[in-house]
Each structure stands twice: as structure tokens, then as C-alpha cells.
Enzyme design. Sequence first.
Site, PDB file in Angstrom:
ATOM      1  N   HIS A 259       0.798  -1.244  -0.184  1.00  0.00           N
ATOM      2  CA  HIS A 259      -0.043   0.043  -0.023  1.00  0.00           C
ATOM      3  C   HIS A 259       0.955   1.318  -0.116  1.00  0.00           C
ATOM      4  CE1 HIS A 259      -3.063   2.763   1.157  1.00  0.00           C
ATOM      5  NE2 HIS A 259      -3.988   1.855   0.735  1.00  0.00           N
ATOM      6  N   ASP A 313      -7.923  -5.427   0.164  1.00  0.00           N
ATOM      7  CA  ASP A 313      -8.196  -6.600  -0.721  1.00  0.00           C
ATOM      8  C   ASP A 313      -8.113  -7.962  -0.642  1.00  0.00           C
ATOM      9  OD1 ASP A 313      -9.467  -4.811  -2.563  1.00  0.00           O
ATOM     10  OD2 ASP A 313      -7.497  -3.857  -3.071  1.00  0.00           O
TER      11      ASP A 313
HETATM   12  N1  ACO Z   1       3.980  -7.497  -4.218  1.00  0.00           N
HETATM   13  C1  ACO Z   1       5.445  -7.713  -4.275  1.00  0.00           C
HETATM   14  N2  ACO Z   1       6.008  -6.526  -4.456  1.00  0.00           N
HETATM   15  C2  ACO Z   1       5.660  -5.539  -3.827  1.00  0.00           C
HETATM   16  C3  ACO Z   1       4.196  -5.206  -3.878  1.00  0.00           C
HETATM   17  C4  ACO Z   1       3.519  -6.624  -3.914  1.00  0.00           C
HETATM   18  N3  ACO Z   1       2.157  -6.600  -3.704  1.00  0.00           N
HETATM   19  N4  ACO Z   1       3.843  -4.149  -3.698  1.00  0.00           N
HETATM   20  C5  ACO Z   1       4.914  -3.296  -3.473  1.00  0.00           C
HETATM   21  N5  ACO Z   1       5.894  -4.133  -3.983  1.00  0.00           N
HETATM   22  C6  ACO Z   1       7.283  -3.878  -4.100  1.00  0.00           C
HETATM   23  C7  ACO Z   1       7.656  -3.196  -5.347  1.00  0.00           C
HETATM   24  O1  ACO Z   1       7.997  -3.964  -6.350  1.00  0.00           O
HETATM   25  C8  ACO Z   1       9.001  -2.139  -5.213  1.00  0.00           C
HETATM   26  O2  ACO Z   1       9.892  -3.140  -4.913  1.00  0.00           O
HETATM   27  P1  ACO Z   1      11.419  -2.263  -5.458  1.00  0.00           P
HETATM   28  O3  ACO Z   1      11.675  -1.252  -4.610  1.00  0.00           O
HETATM   29  O4  ACO Z   1      12.187  -3.454  -5.161  1.00  0.00           O
HETATM   30  O5  ACO Z   1      11.061  -1.997  -6.829  1.00  0.00           O
HETATM   31  C9  ACO Z   1       8.413  -1.712  -3.416  1.00  0.00           C
HETATM   32  O6  ACO Z   1       7.716  -2.724  -3.078  1.00  0.00           O
HETATM   33  C10 ACO Z   1       7.639  -0.376  -3.399  1.00  0.00           C
HETATM   34  O7  ACO Z   1       6.599  -0.549  -4.192  1.00  0.00           O
HETATM   35  P2  ACO Z   1       5.896   0.652  -4.977  1.00  0.00           P
HETATM   36  O8  ACO Z   1       5.565   0.110  -6.398  1.00  0.00           O
HETATM   37  O9  ACO Z   1       6.939   1.845  -5.007  1.00  0.00           O
HETATM   38  O10 ACO Z   1       4.775   1.118  -4.116  1.00  0.00           O
HETATM   39  P3  ACO Z   1       3.813   2.007  -4.435  1.00  0.00           P
HETATM   40  O11 ACO Z   1       3.160   2.848  -3.433  1.00  0.00           O
HETATM   41  O12 ACO Z   1       3.866   2.732  -5.703  1.00  0.00           O
HETATM   42  O13 ACO Z   1       2.349   0.751  -4.841  1.00  0.00           O
HETATM   43  C11 ACO Z   1       0.792  -0.719  -4.681  1.00  0.00           C
HETATM   44  C12 ACO Z   1       1.420   0.460  -4.028  1.00  0.00           C
HETATM   45  C13 ACO Z   1       0.417   0.041  -6.167  1.00  0.00           C
HETATM   46  C14 ACO Z   1      -0.596  -0.698  -3.811  1.00  0.00           C
HETATM   47  C15 ACO Z   1       1.645  -1.750  -4.647  1.00  0.00           C
HETATM   48  O14 ACO Z   1       1.817  -2.250  -3.384  1.00  0.00           O
HETATM   49  C16 ACO Z   1       0.889  -2.852  -5.491  1.00  0.00           C
HETATM   50  O15 ACO Z   1       1.126  -3.092  -6.607  1.00  0.00           O
HETATM   51  N6  ACO Z   1       0.169  -4.125  -4.759  1.00  0.00           N
HETATM   52  C17 ACO Z   1      -0.371  -5.079  -5.345  1.00  0.00           C
HETATM   53  C18 ACO Z   1      -1.921  -4.695  -5.815  1.00  0.00           C
HETATM   54  C19 ACO Z   1      -2.780  -4.563  -4.840  1.00  0.00           C
HETATM   55  O16 ACO Z   1      -2.844  -5.315  -3.962  1.00  0.00           O
HETATM   56  N7  ACO Z   1      -3.437  -3.043  -4.900  1.00  0.00           N
HETATM   57  C20 ACO Z   1      -4.460  -2.817  -3.968  1.00  0.00           C
HETATM   58  C21 ACO Z   1      -4.025  -1.730  -3.038  1.00  0.00           C
HETATM   59  S1  ACO Z   1      -5.285  -1.188  -1.745  1.00  0.00           S
HETATM   60  C22 ACO Z   1      -6.524  -0.307  -2.799  1.00  0.00           C
HETATM   61  O17 ACO Z   1      -5.931   0.265  -3.746  1.00  0.00           O
HETATM   62  C23 ACO Z   1      -7.683  -0.532  -2.562  1.00  0.00           C
END
Ligand code: ACO
Length: 377
Positions: A259, A313
Site C-alpha cells: 500500500h 483486498d
Molecule cells: N508484491 C510484491 N512486491 C511489491 C508489492 C506486492 N504486492 N507491492 C509493492 N512491492 C514492491 C515493489 O515492487 C517495489 O519494490 P522495489 O523497490 O524493489 O522496486 C516496492 O515494493 C515499493 O513498491 P512501490 O511500487 O513503490 O509502491 P507503490 O506505493 O507505488 O504501490 C501498490 C502501491 C500499487 C498498492 C503496490 O503495493 C501493489 O502493486 N500492490 C499489489 C496490488 C494491490 O493489492 N493493490 C491494492 C491496494 S489497496 C487499494 O487500492 C484498494
Amino acid sequence: MPKKDDIKIFKGLENIYICETSISFIDGKEGKLVYRGIPVEVLAEKSTYEEVVFFLWFGHLPRKDELEEFEDEMKSARKLDEEMKDMIEKFKTSHPMDLLRTIVSIMGLSNSEKKKSDEEKALEIISKVPTAVAYHHRISMGEKPLEPSDELDHASNFYYMMTGRSPDEKISRIMNATLILHAEQGLNASTFSAIVISSTLSDLYSAITGAVGALKGPLHGGANEKVMELVEKIGKPENVESEIEKMIAQKHRIPGFGHRIYKTFDPRYRILKRYSKEMVRNDEDERYYRIVERMEEEVLKKLSGKGIFPNVDLYSGILYKFLGFDRRFYTAVFAVARLAGWIAHIFEYSKMNKIIRPCGYYVGPMDVEYKPLEERE
Ligand code: ACO
């Protein structure tokens, strides 16, 4: 043009504040969420969805007479007209979020000539959208669609129209709680989309249509469907470890985790997990529950060090499955709840409106010669 060193690019608008708000606050370190000062856990346990909508929109907990009037107004706006039913029938094979986006847009079309206040439009949207989603759910499952019931509160009526079953007290509480938990979450991507659209002084229907489009994406609300797809692919708890390892090795995002704001457990996840567990009724439910629980254990083991924890989720999908909702509708159920927050923010931002217009730093060429078509290679 300013020098690159003189500006700062905030990718994804991370940590950028665009306004003051008193609608909700998230403490991402402590895993706390409050709506107008009240912890979401308290509202999920004690309040109703209608009361929370009133609270979010108008800024105070309603008095008894205010709440009754608001409930009556919502009830009286639930029914769909025949044109809308025909439209849902016509596009019944579409993805529920695609159809929902179109439904809200068509609601705007049929209201474009009428002089309604924004509050009346908001009441109409929040009351009719659940009926439309449930109507679509029933016909796409080959069942007869149901008219809304005046006897039931908003969340219970939604359950009834989705499944054809009258909810008992426990289901009513779970339905109210799940809609309340999904009602509001600050300036997330879909709420921000709604604000961007309304900041141009466009109309409420356009803003909500845009918000539905943003919520659909798998990085946002669409993740609840993706969690269930993954659970079905994994098939049994014993397969979880290898699948999660594979996904991490391939740098795939695991839906239901991570998140932008929460860097610990999302408070909504805990409640949804508890309700999912309470709803397990048979061996198949148990298998689904165990897969998600194993996913949680594995991801926490491997990724919590990076601040990746379960989000809202992760358990909502299996809870919806146990409630009898079809997987394709999970994000639409989320949208039904989130209408409350989208509209609250549109109302709030419109009082201090400034058109939203950020900048992109230009890194392309300058002084490029315009070649006539016949001279281009
Ligand atoms: N699984 C694996 N790795 C992850 C995940 C995940 N679910 N989420 C973040 N990371 C990793 C990224 O790859 C990144 O790694 P890196 O630094 O080695 O490149 C690091 O964690 C930071 O991630 P960001 O992309 O910078 O985080 P951001 O705040 O931009 O994204 C998001 C947040 C989009 C929710 C992300 O965590 C994600 O894609 N989660 C999976 C999809 C999901 O469950 N979305 C629902 C969120 S809740 C909602 O919107 C209702």
C-alpha cells in the site's frame, strides 16, 4: 524552462498534499484509519452504512430525525427505470466495472436536462448504483433480478438483491461493516480522479464515472478480483509457498499486499479476515480460507521487511465469495461502498476549488524541423 536540478519530480505524487481535508486520516505507520475522528473499527462494529454516508458527506453524526429522513430519501431513490434495466440486459456479458462505468455515465445523460442539486444527484447515485450492480449480478448468474426491498437497510438490501436471500442479523452486520470499511480512504487514485474531474467544474456523474474507471485497475480496487484469481490458480494450501516464491523471483506484484500509505497491517484487513473466518461453512470454504492465510504467512515472511503487508483486498474477495457474490463483481461491490468517499471528497474539494493541473518536466527535443510528408523516411 527551469533547470532539472531546480525542480523535484514526485513520481506518483507520493507524499504530495494538495488540500486540507477533514474526511479521514490514515496513520500508515501505526495502521490506523479514522473517519472524521472516529476509528473505522468502531464504525464497522456499531454504525450503519447510511449513517456513515451522512457523517462523511455532512460532517456530523446525524440526529435520529436526520438519519431517518436520509434513510427514507435513499430508499425512495433505489429503483431503476426500465431503460436502465434494458441497458443492463443488453450489455450483461460485459465486465461489471465496464458496465458500471457506463451506467453512471448514462445516469448523467438522463439527468442532464433536469435541474437537480448536487446533493440530489449524489443521493440518486448512491441509492441506484447498488440496484444496478445487483441487477447485473442476478441476470449474469441466470437468476431473476429483484426489486429493492423497502424493509431493509441499504447494505442488507444490497445483499438481498445480489443473492435473493434475506440476510440474518449476522449477515446484515457483515454487509454494513464491509461497506463501511470500503467507504473512504483519503486521496487514493480513484478519489483523486474524481476530484481532478470535479475541479474543472464538470458534473458529479462525470467525476464518478472517472472514479469507477480508476478503481477498476488491478493496482487499486481491481486487486480483490486478482486475489481470487490467484487463489483459484494456487488450488491448495500446499502450493502457496512455491507460487509466492515464483512470483517474487519473477518480480510480480502479489495482489492483496502492499500500500502507498500503510507500511504495516491495514486495519480493515483484520476485520475482513475475522469475518471471512466466521463465514467458513464447509470444506471448500476452509480450503479457500487456508490458501489466503498461507499466502499471508509467506508474504509476511518474505516481504514485510520491505514494508509490504496485507491490504484491504486480501480477504475481501473470499468474504464476498462466502457471501455468494460472483468473482467478476468484487470490484463493483467495492465501488458501491466507495461512492460515499468519492462524493464526500468532491463536496469538500468544491468548497476550496482550484483546478488541478500539475506539470511534467519536458525532456524532449527543441527546434525540430517540420518535414513535409513526402520527405519523411
Ligand atoms: N508484491 C510484491 N512486491 C511489491 C508489492 C506486492 N504486492 N507491492 C509493492 N512491492 C514492491 C515493489 O515492487 C517495489 O519494490 P522495489 O523497490 O524493489 O522496486 C516496492 O515494493 C515499493 O513498491 P512501490 O511500487 O513503490 O509502491 P507503490 O506505493 O507505488 O504501490 C501498490 C502501491 C500499487 C498498492 C503496490 O503495493 C501493489 O502493486 N500492490 C499489489 C496490488 C494491490 O493489492 N493493490 C491494492 C491496494 S489497496 C487499494 O487500492 C484498494
